[in-house]
Design a protein around this motif. Structure first.
Motif: not given
Length: 152
Positions: A12-16
């Protein structure tokens, strides 16, 4: 024979988010996604790395790694809890269910009352019809007698 596990990931761009499962639909279900992340290009198969190894160590569980938050930290993702109704709503539901049960019970009692009244009305009707038939026969007999005496 059990199906071979595959590892899938998306970000999500913050976490994989990575999961080891047997198919793409099962991966989407594990992520709780209602959209096909594979079709949009957000999700893809993963063939190696620490996320791959962590996912294979816990099949079916979503592994998360920080990309912009908690950078590099790998751990199990918290499962989203499906919450039931609030206490106030649960109490309201209970109250409405009780009111519905009371309404059904009073309706059944009223219907039983109507049935009893209908039975009494049917009996009164039969009695009135019998009395009418008897009185009519008596009057017809009297009428015939008077007619017969008038002719003589």
């Amino acid at each position: 024979m059990a199906a071979k596990l595959k590892v899938f990931t998306w970000s999500d761009g913050f976490h994989a988010f990575t999961v080891a499962t047997t198919s793409r639909p099962k991966a989407l279900a594990a992520w709780g996604s209602k959209q096909d992340l594979f079709a949009t290009g957000l999700a893809r198969p993963l063939t190696g790395g620490p996320d791959h190894d962590a996912a294979l160590a816990a099949p079916g569980e979503v592994i998360t790694r920080g990309l912009a938050i908690d950078v590099g930290k790998i751990g199990k993702a918290r499962r989203s809890r499906t919450r039931g109704p609030s206490r106030a709503k649960a109490a309201r539901i209970k109250t409405l269910q009780a009111a519905l049960a009371d309404l059904d019970q009073s309706h059944q009692a009223a219907m039983a009352d109507f049935d009893a009244q209908q039975t009494a009305l049917d009996a009164a009707r039969r009695k009135a019809e019998a009395r009418h038939a008897t009185d009519r026969q008596t009057l017809l007999a009297d009428l015939e007698a008077v007619r017969a005496s008038a002719l003589t």
